[in-house]
Design a protein around this motif. Structure first.
Motif, PDB file in Angstrom:
ATOM      1  N   TRP A 147       0.826  -1.209   0.000  1.00 32.84           N
ATOM      2  CA  TRP A 147       0.000   0.000   0.000  1.00 32.84           C
ATOM      3  C   TRP A 147       0.859   1.257   0.000  1.00 32.84           C
ATOM      4  O   TRP A 147       0.644   2.167  -0.792  1.00 32.84           O
ATOM      5  CB  TRP A 147      -0.885   0.063   1.255  1.00 32.84           C
ATOM      6  N   VAL A 148       1.848   1.260   0.907  1.00 36.11           N
ATOM      7  CA  VAL A 148       2.687   2.446   1.013  1.00 36.11           C
ATOM      8  C   VAL A 148       3.454   2.663  -0.277  1.00 36.11           C
ATOM      9  O   VAL A 148       3.518   3.769  -0.823  1.00 36.11           O
ATOM     10  CB  VAL A 148       3.656   2.332   2.200  1.00 36.11           C
ATOM     11  N   GLU A 149       4.018   1.561  -0.808  1.00 39.20           N
ATOM     12  CA  GLU A 149       4.775   1.658  -2.055  1.00 39.20           C
ATOM     13  C   GLU A 149       3.934   2.279  -3.148  1.00 39.20           C
ATOM     14  O   GLU A 149       4.348   3.222  -3.805  1.00 39.20           O
ATOM     15  CB  GLU A 149       5.214   0.257  -2.511  1.00 39.20           C
ATOM     16  N   SER A 150       2.716   1.742  -3.340  1.00 42.26           N
ATOM     17  CA  SER A 150       1.931   2.237  -4.466  1.00 42.26           C
ATOM     18  C   SER A 150       1.414   3.648  -4.180  1.00 42.26           C
ATOM     19  O   SER A 150       1.340   4.469  -5.079  1.00 42.26           O
ATOM     20  CB  SER A 150       0.794   1.280  -4.836  1.00 42.26           C
ATOM     21  N   GLY A 151       1.127   3.916  -2.898  1.00 44.31           N
ATOM     22  CA  GLY A 151       0.673   5.267  -2.551  1.00 44.31           C
ATOM     23  C   GLY A 151       1.709   6.309  -2.928  1.00 44.31           C
ATOM     24  O   GLY A 151       1.405   7.290  -3.603  1.00 44.31           O
ATOM     25  N   ILE A 152       2.959   6.067  -2.518  1.00 44.53           N
ATOM     26  CA  ILE A 152       4.010   7.029  -2.826  1.00 44.53           C
ATOM     27  C   ILE A 152       4.317   7.018  -4.315  1.00 44.53           C
ATOM     28  O   ILE A 152       4.605   8.054  -4.919  1.00 44.53           O
ATOM     29  CB  ILE A 152       5.273   6.731  -2.000  1.00 44.53           C
ATOM     30  N   GLY A 153       4.228   5.820  -4.929  1.00 45.08           N
ATOM     31  CA  GLY A 153       4.450   5.719  -6.365  1.00 45.08           C
ATOM     32  C   GLY A 153       3.516   6.645  -7.121  1.00 45.08           C
ATOM     33  O   GLY A 153       3.929   7.403  -8.007  1.00 45.08           O
ATOM     34  N   VAL A 154       2.243   6.630  -6.721  1.00 43.24           N
ATOM     35  CA  VAL A 154       1.244   7.490  -7.362  1.00 43.24           C
ATOM     36  C   VAL A 154       1.635   8.960  -7.171  1.00 43.24           C
ATOM     37  O   VAL A 154       1.561   9.774  -8.098  1.00 43.24           O
ATOM     38  CB  VAL A 154      -0.156   7.223  -6.756  1.00 43.24           C
ATOM     39  N   MET A 155       2.094   9.267  -5.955  1.00 40.76           N
ATOM     40  CA  MET A 155       2.480  10.642  -5.648  1.00 40.76           C
ATOM     41  C   MET A 155       3.655  11.079  -6.524  1.00 40.76           C
ATOM     42  O   MET A 155       3.665  12.178  -7.097  1.00 40.76           O
ATOM     43  CB  MET A 155       2.893  10.712  -4.181  1.00 40.76           C
ATOM     44  N   GLU A 205       4.794  -1.877  -7.269  1.00 36.26           N
ATOM     45  CA  GLU A 205       3.358  -1.765  -7.006  1.00 36.26           C
ATOM     46  C   GLU A 205       2.659  -3.120  -7.091  1.00 36.26           C
ATOM     47  O   GLU A 205       1.770  -3.418  -6.315  1.00 36.26           O
ATOM     48  CB  GLU A 205       2.716  -0.782  -7.993  1.00 36.26           C
ATOM     49  N   GLU A 206       3.118  -3.915  -8.064  1.00 31.17           N
ATOM     50  CA  GLU A 206       2.503  -5.235  -8.242  1.00 31.17           C
ATOM     51  C   GLU A 206       2.790  -6.162  -7.066  1.00 31.17           C
ATOM     52  O   GLU A 206       2.017  -7.063  -6.781  1.00 31.17           O
ATOM     53  CB  GLU A 206       3.050  -5.906  -9.507  1.00 31.17           C
ATOM     54  N   ALA A 207       3.927  -5.892  -6.397  1.00 32.37           N
ATOM     55  CA  ALA A 207       4.408  -6.817  -5.378  1.00 32.37           C
ATOM     56  C   ALA A 207       3.341  -7.188  -4.361  1.00 32.37           C
ATOM     57  O   ALA A 207       3.280  -8.321  -3.898  1.00 32.37           O
ATOM     58  CB  ALA A 207       5.622  -6.214  -4.668  1.00 32.37           C
ATOM     59  N   ALA A 208       2.479  -6.226  -4.038  1.00 35.23           N
ATOM     60  CA  ALA A 208       1.482  -6.459  -2.998  1.00 35.23           C
ATOM     61  C   ALA A 208       0.569  -7.634  -3.345  1.00 35.23           C
ATOM     62  O   ALA A 208       0.066  -8.326  -2.453  1.00 35.23           O
ATOM     63  CB  ALA A 208       0.664  -5.206  -2.783  1.00 35.23           C
TER      64      ALA A 208
END
Lengths: 77, 720
Positions: free
Chosen positions: B316-324, B631-634
């Motif tokens: 979640w954190v990874e993709s959240g920051i990725g989006v940012m 992001e996919e990792a989750a």
């Protein structure tokens, strides 16, 4: 001849005795501050699973004591 | 804050360990609290704002729990230091003494010492709710009269009478409380004490005679004494033949003799103590066989929770920051600053935040175990084992905490009284596999064992934790043999009664640990990520531009924009200062089976391990793929993640055509990452906790040297 006093590690499990004095002034400072005073009843609840420490009870307070801490407490016969 | 401090009255909260002091502190301040440091020493202090019903404010200082003003650990020494030095920043205007009313006769030693020190004081009889249940009745009026201080019966857990406490406290501060103590001391000094105190009062400016006596007892270590004062006090003690330790014990016994009758007159307790709930639980939890077994079971559950928790929230954190990062990348013009932001600062920030959920989770579980009373039992069970390795039963808490993050774990070692035991615990905690190693292991294990079953890989993953523990214990044993100390070492630990955790305490502790991680580790990771960005994005003049031009000149038409960009990024990194250093250390790391690309990754990992993955993506021209794969990792099973990166790594060869990533290289890298000191934040915390750069530097070279040696052995043996 010097008489050997019993100390806490000499107690059997669930046996209790009255404390008499301490052998080591440094440990005595620590133990008395925690309420282990001369003349109180101390109960050996059980030794630690791997040894060298004891679970004791003094006036309803539960304490964990190391071998040398427990052995510094002289008991009444 | 500094100026405001002068005007706002200071109140110190004080009491024995297990008096429920922190619960009262949290009740009084809530979230208006922060953790600071006692100046000059490495002990932390919690302070908070307190608002009286009148609207006036005060600063509340939470002093470490102690049994006596004659201290035995660095934590306890703080209390004596602060309270015997009126010039101290934390010297309070008034004291709130918290005592457990269910064992009042054990909680009054420190209280009567404080009475004789002469500070305005209020007694808060805590755990009124438990006392009521147990049928304990207290005559607070009589107690107040006998001691000459206001007494309030409260419950930190239910919040009962907290408002009354505040009212009485404000009255006390304004001097119109019933603080009408006679000037005579509770404990009249004996002849030798009186002589020493008198002499001390003549030569060193002091308040009450007891204050002077304390200075004489503890002149050797009290940090605020001038050299001359120390010498004078030493001379007094010498000439009067003052046997400090014996006198302390006599004082303690005399005080108990004096206040025990008062407790008998004011507290009525049911006479027989039944076998309680706590005793029944302890027959199982501290049982010879079940005790250790249950401990390992609990630890297994904790680590499974951490690992699966990381699995879910990390994504979640990874993709959240990725989006940012993507959003900022789109919104800003392309220039060096945007690049620094999206490739330096924000990924650095991501590197910090990605660990927050699991650090919070681990400390949530540890705090619950501590609040319930279980940790004290673990300390009791493992004291002997830990001592074999030069540590203390209390070290077990740090070693468990190291499984999340060494930074807050090391900060938690302050309860260890013996300097050597504490130092060893601090030195070896970073060997325990922390959460930052998880993503690195997840890349490296399938690279090392591409064809093994999921079970084998999981076994190796678990083995890495075991390996870390083994390294920690081995190192601890070595230090035990090498270091000397004359400090006394204690176990003497109260085993509290089992009770439900107080959730407010739990949340606040977790919040505090997470804050410590973010501000301790976070800042450094952020700085380092900026430095790394600079190293990776600058090079000898024109080198980066040349590399970029070369790529573009040889690019074929069928290359997509993304893969062209990725190739440019890889070549630029190779030409940068970071790339140059990576190449120049190749001879040094070749014996471990590494090439210059791994060299770059190792260099960047010396700031923080988790940087490894990001650097590898860039080196292998997979920067854009990396973002997608993170992001996919989750949604993927652990060892199936980062597949493009792994494929690229497996295909890589040395200049002579040998594959870089064999079983030997993979294991060698795993060993290196398990052992090497690759965490600036930990080094910074160790410096703070040990007071000099000597120990963190030693730790750095020791751990990294060991990592090099073991990785070399692993590579040499496996590549035969």
């Amino acid at each position: 001849m010097q008489r050997r006093y019993r100390t806490v590690p000499d107690l059997k499990q669930n046996e209790s005795a009255l404390t008499l004095a301490f052998t080591d002034p440094t440990l005595a400072g620590k133990l008395t501050a925690m309420g282990v005073l001369p003349g109180v009843r101390i109960e050996l609840v059980r030794p630690a699973p791997f040894g060298e420490a004891y679970y004791v009870k003094v006036d309803g307070v539960r304490l964990a004591l190391r071998e040398e801490e427990a052995a510094s407490i002289l008991l009444e016969a | 804050m500094k100026e405001a401090r002068g005007k706002v009255p200071k109140i110190a909260l004080i009491g024995n360990p297990n008096s429920g002091k922190s619960t009262v502190f949290n009740q009084l301040t809530g979230l208006r609290q922060k953790t600071g440091n006692f100046p000059g020493v490495t002990v932390e202090v919690k302070e908070g704002r307190l608002r009286f019903p009148s609207g006036a404010e005060a600063l509340l200082i939470d002093l470490p729990g102690t049994y006596s003003l004659h201290p035995t650990s660095s934590d306890e020494k703080i209390v004596t230091t602060v309270l015997t030095n009126p010039k101290d920043d934390f010297y309070p205007d008034a004291l709130v003494y918290v005592a457990d009313v269910t064992h009042l006769e054990k909680h009054l030693l420190l209280f009567t010492q404080l009475l004789d020190l002469g500070l305005p004081m209020l007694m808060a009889l805590n755990m009124a709710d438990t006392a009521a249940e147990a049928g304990i009745k207290v005559n607070t009026g009589k107690l107040a009269e006998r001691f000459g201080v206001p007494v309030v019966s409260i419950s930190g857990r239910t919040g009962e009478n907290i408002q009354k406490l505040l009212l009485d406290l404000e009255k006390l501060l304004n001097g119109d409380g019933h603080h009408r103590r006679s000037t005579s001391a509770f404990y009249p000094l004996r002849e030798v004490e009186k002589q020493v105190a008198d002499a001390a009062q003549l030569n060193v400016a002091t308040g009450s005679p007891y204050h002077a006596l304390l200075l004489a007892h503890h002149h050797a270590w009290l940090p605020f004494l001038q050299k001359q004062e120390r010498e004078t006090l030493a001379a007094i003690v010498q000439t009067k033949d003052f046997q400090s330790l014996r006198v302390q014990v006599d004082e303690t016994l005399d005080r108990f003799d004096r206040f025990t009758p008062i407790v008998r007159q004011t507290v009525s307790q049911p006479s027989v103590e039944p076998t309680t709930f706590t005793d029944r639980i302890d027959t199982i939890l501290t049982h010879r066989w079940f005790g250790p077994l249950i401990f390992f079971g609990v630890m297994l559950l904790v680590f499974m929770a951490i690992f699966f928790g990381y699995d879910i929230t990390g994504g979640w954190v990874e993709s959240g920051i990725g989006v940012m990062i993507d959003a900022i990348g789109v919104g800003l013009r392309e220039n060096w600053f945007t690049d620094l932001l999206t490739k330096g600062v924000l990924p650095g920030l991501q590197g910090i935040l990605v660990f927050v959920p699991q650090i919070a989770l681990l400390f949530l579980l540890i705090t619950i175990l501590e609040e319930v009373g279980y940790m004290a039992r673990a300390v009791f069970i493992f004291d002997k084992t830990m001592r074999r390795f030069g540590m203390n039963g209390r070290s077990i808490v740090a070693l468990i905490g190291g499984g999340a993050c060494a930074v807050p774990a090391i900060m938690g070692t302050r309860t260890i009284s013996n300097w050597k035991e504490r130092l060893i615990t601090v030195m070896v905690t970073p060997f325990i596999s922390c959460s930052a190693r998880i993503p690195v292991y997840l890349v490296l294990i399938p690279v090392a064992l591409p064809h093994s079953s999921w079970w084998t890989k999981s076994l190796v993953f678990g083995g890495m934790y075991f390996f870390g523990l083994l390294a920690a214990l081995g190192a601890a044993y070595t230090f035990k043999k090498l270091l000397r100390t004359s400090d006394p070492s204690y176990l003497a630990l109260e085993l509290p009664v089992y009770r439900m955790p107080h959730w407010k305490n739990v949340w606040l502790t977790v919040w505090e640990k997470v804050k410590a991680f973010i501000s301790g580790a976070g800042k450094i990771i952020l700085y380092i990520s900026v430095v790394l960005w600079i190293l990776g994005n600058t090079g000898p003049s024109g080198a980066l531009e040349n590399a970029e031009a070369q790529v573009k000149a040889t690019a074929t038409a069928e290359m997509s924009q993304d893969s062209l960009d990725d190739l440019v990024a890889a070549k630029r990194l190779e030409a940068s200062f970071a790339g140059m250093v990576g190449k120049s250390i190749e001879p040094l790391i070749a014996p471990l089976g590494y090439d210059w690309k791994i060299g770059i990754a190792l260099l960047s990992s010396f700031a923080a391990r988790e940087v490894f993955n990001g650097t590898m993506y860039t080196i292998y021209s997979l920067e854009s793929v990396g973002r997608v794969e993170e992001e996919e990792a989750a949604n993927q099973r652990p060892f199936e993640r980062y597949s493009r990166l792994r494929r690229q790594m497996r295909d890589d060869t040395f200049r002579d055509g040998r594959p870089v990533y064999t079983l030997a290289t993979g294991i060698s890298l795993l060993v290196f990452y398990a052992l090497a000191m690759q965490c600036m934040s930990t080094l910074a915390v160790v410096r703070r906790e040990t007071g000099s750069w000597k120990w963190p530097l030693f730790q750095f070279f020791f751990m990294s040297g060991l990592a090099y040696l073991c990785a070399w052995v692993a590579f040499t043996v496996l590549s035969r």
